[in-house]
Design a protein around this motif. Structure first.
Motif, PDB file in Angstrom:
ATOM      1  N   ALA A 125       0.817  -1.219   0.000  1.00  0.00           N
ATOM      2  CA  ALA A 125       0.000   0.000   0.000  1.00  0.00           C
ATOM      3  C   ALA A 125       0.849   1.267   0.000  1.00  0.00           C
ATOM      4  CB  ALA A 125      -0.933  -0.005   1.217  1.00  0.00           C
ATOM      5  N   PHE A 126       1.989   1.241   0.684  1.00  0.00           N
ATOM      6  CA  PHE A 126       2.801   2.450   0.773  1.00  0.00           C
ATOM      7  C   PHE A 126       3.400   2.855  -0.577  1.00  0.00           C
ATOM      8  CE2 PHE A 126       6.163  -0.679   1.386  1.00  0.00           C
ATOM      9  CZ  PHE A 126       7.207  -0.143   0.638  1.00  0.00           C
ATOM     10  N   ALA A 127       3.391   1.942  -1.554  1.00  0.00           N
ATOM     11  CA  ALA A 127       3.907   2.278  -2.881  1.00  0.00           C
ATOM     12  C   ALA A 127       3.068   3.374  -3.537  1.00  0.00           C
ATOM     13  CB  ALA A 127       3.943   1.030  -3.771  1.00  0.00           C
ATOM     14  N   ASP A 128       1.793   3.465  -3.184  1.00  0.00           N
ATOM     15  CA  ASP A 128       0.911   4.493  -3.725  1.00  0.00           C
ATOM     16  C   ASP A 128       0.630   5.620  -2.742  1.00  0.00           C
ATOM     17  OD1 ASP A 128       0.608   3.266  -6.225  1.00  0.00           O
ATOM     18  OD2 ASP A 128      -1.002   1.994  -5.492  1.00  0.00           O
ATOM     19  N   ASP A 129       0.835   5.360  -1.447  1.00  0.00           N
ATOM     20  CA  ASP A 129       0.545   6.367  -0.430  1.00  0.00           C
ATOM     21  C   ASP A 129       1.405   6.070   0.797  1.00  0.00           C
ATOM     22  OD1 ASP A 129      -0.517   8.250   1.289  1.00  0.00           O
ATOM     23  OD2 ASP A 129      -2.580   7.517   1.161  1.00  0.00           O
ATOM     24  N   LEU A 130       2.356   6.934   1.079  1.00  0.00           N
ATOM     25  CA  LEU A 130       3.298   6.686   2.180  1.00  0.00           C
ATOM     26  C   LEU A 130       2.624   6.557   3.544  1.00  0.00           C
ATOM     27  CD1 LEU A 130       6.397   8.857   1.224  1.00  0.00           C
ATOM     28  CD2 LEU A 130       6.174   6.371   1.190  1.00  0.00           C
ATOM     29  N   ILE A 131       1.416   7.075   3.689  1.00  0.00           N
ATOM     30  CA  ILE A 131       0.705   6.947   4.969  1.00  0.00           C
ATOM     31  C   ILE A 131       0.462   5.477   5.291  1.00  0.00           C
ATOM     32  CG2 ILE A 131      -1.688   7.116   4.185  1.00  0.00           C
ATOM     33  CD1 ILE A 131      -0.248   8.921   7.221  1.00  0.00           C
ATOM     34  N   GLY A 132       0.526   4.611   4.284  1.00  0.00           N
ATOM     35  CA  GLY A 132       0.398   3.169   4.506  1.00  0.00           C
ATOM     36  C   GLY A 132       1.432   2.641   5.485  1.00  0.00           C
ATOM     37  N   LEU A 133       2.593   3.293   5.565  1.00  0.00           N
ATOM     38  CA  LEU A 133       3.612   2.871   6.526  1.00  0.00           C
ATOM     39  C   LEU A 133       3.152   3.092   7.967  1.00  0.00           C
ATOM     40  CD1 LEU A 133       6.773   4.261   4.701  1.00  0.00           C
ATOM     41  CD2 LEU A 133       6.114   1.842   4.943  1.00  0.00           C
ATOM     42  N   VAL A 134       2.321   4.097   8.173  1.00  0.00           N
ATOM     43  CA  VAL A 134       1.796   4.389   9.510  1.00  0.00           C
ATOM     44  C   VAL A 134       0.512   3.603   9.774  1.00  0.00           C
ATOM     45  CG1 VAL A 134       0.951   6.232  11.031  1.00  0.00           C
ATOM     46  CG2 VAL A 134       2.824   6.690   9.448  1.00  0.00           C
ATOM     47  N   ILE A 135      -0.273   3.377   8.737  1.00  0.00           N
ATOM     48  CA  ILE A 135      -1.559   2.684   8.885  1.00  0.00           C
ATOM     49  C   ILE A 135      -1.363   1.183   9.061  1.00  0.00           C
ATOM     50  CG2 ILE A 135      -3.732   2.119   7.695  1.00  0.00           C
ATOM     51  CD1 ILE A 135      -3.616   4.920   8.951  1.00  0.00           C
ATOM     52  N   GLY A 136      -0.304   0.612   8.501  1.00  0.00           N
ATOM     53  CA  GLY A 136      -0.071  -0.830   8.591  1.00  0.00           C
ATOM     54  C   GLY A 136      -0.196  -1.392  10.000  1.00  0.00           C
ATOM     55  N   PRO A 137       0.497  -0.819  10.990  1.00  0.00           N
ATOM     56  CA  PRO A 137       0.357  -1.342  12.348  1.00  0.00           C
ATOM     57  C   PRO A 137      -1.071  -1.259  12.885  1.00  0.00           C
ATOM     58  CG  PRO A 137       2.314   0.022  12.169  1.00  0.00           C
ATOM     59  CD  PRO A 137       1.551   0.198  10.886  1.00  0.00           C
TER      60      PRO A 137
END
Length: 167
Positions: A125-137
């Motif tokens: 997901a972070f490949a399209d939106d870096l916020i995915g790195l925070v949302i993953g957890p």
């Protein structure tokens, strides 16, 4: 700012394979713990107070989670606080020990993540939106709570908008 439902649904669109989600239950905590270990050695001065970098990064993350959901944010604060507590002894190791453990966990976590995305057949997901790195957890916490029978309305919303989890 997007709502909790919007953030988790967006993230879920990249995670509809059961095997991918299962790998994330291992990979994401390893990555988060590794980042906390790396940050725990850094010292951040705020006036007369000195904090380690893990406390600062965690506090910023938790503030974001609390803005999305007070209950989930508090659970994340508890989990991340335990991780900080466990990371301090690693941060106090020799430079080589600290780096070896932290980077080893980080790489291992990402390898597991990419294996999951191989099963999924989709990029992270972070490949399209870096916020995915925070949302993953937060996504993994929510998925764990869904398995325990909690947040069924949130789960139904995600399934309705992102599709069902496939074997």
């Amino acid at each position: 700012m997007k709502t909790l439902e919007e953030q988790l649904t967006q993230y879920a669109r990249y995670h509809r394979s059961k095997r991918n989600i299962q790998t994330h239950f291992i990979g994401i905590p390893l990555i988060v713990f590794a980042v906390i270990c790396l940050c725990a050695r850094l010292q951040v001065g705020l006036g007369s107070v000195t904090l380690n970098g893990a406390v600062v990064v965690t506090a910023l993350s938790v503030l974001y989670y609390l803005r999305l959901s007070v209950a989930l944010g508090m659970l994340m604060a508890l989990i991340l606080s335990v991780m900080i507590w466990a990371a301090v002894p690693i941060a106090e190791l020799s430079w080589v020990g600290w780096i070896a453990i932290s980077l080893g966990l980080f790489v291992m976590g990402w390898v597991i993540q990419f294996i999951g995305h191989y099963f999924e057949g989709k990029k992270p997901a972070f490949a399209d939106d870096l916020i995915g790195l925070v949302i993953g957890p937060l996504f993994i916490l929510a998925e764990g709570l869904f398995l325990l029978g909690y947040y069924t309305e949130l789960e139904q919303h995600i399934v309705q908008h992102a599709g069902p989890v496939k074997p």
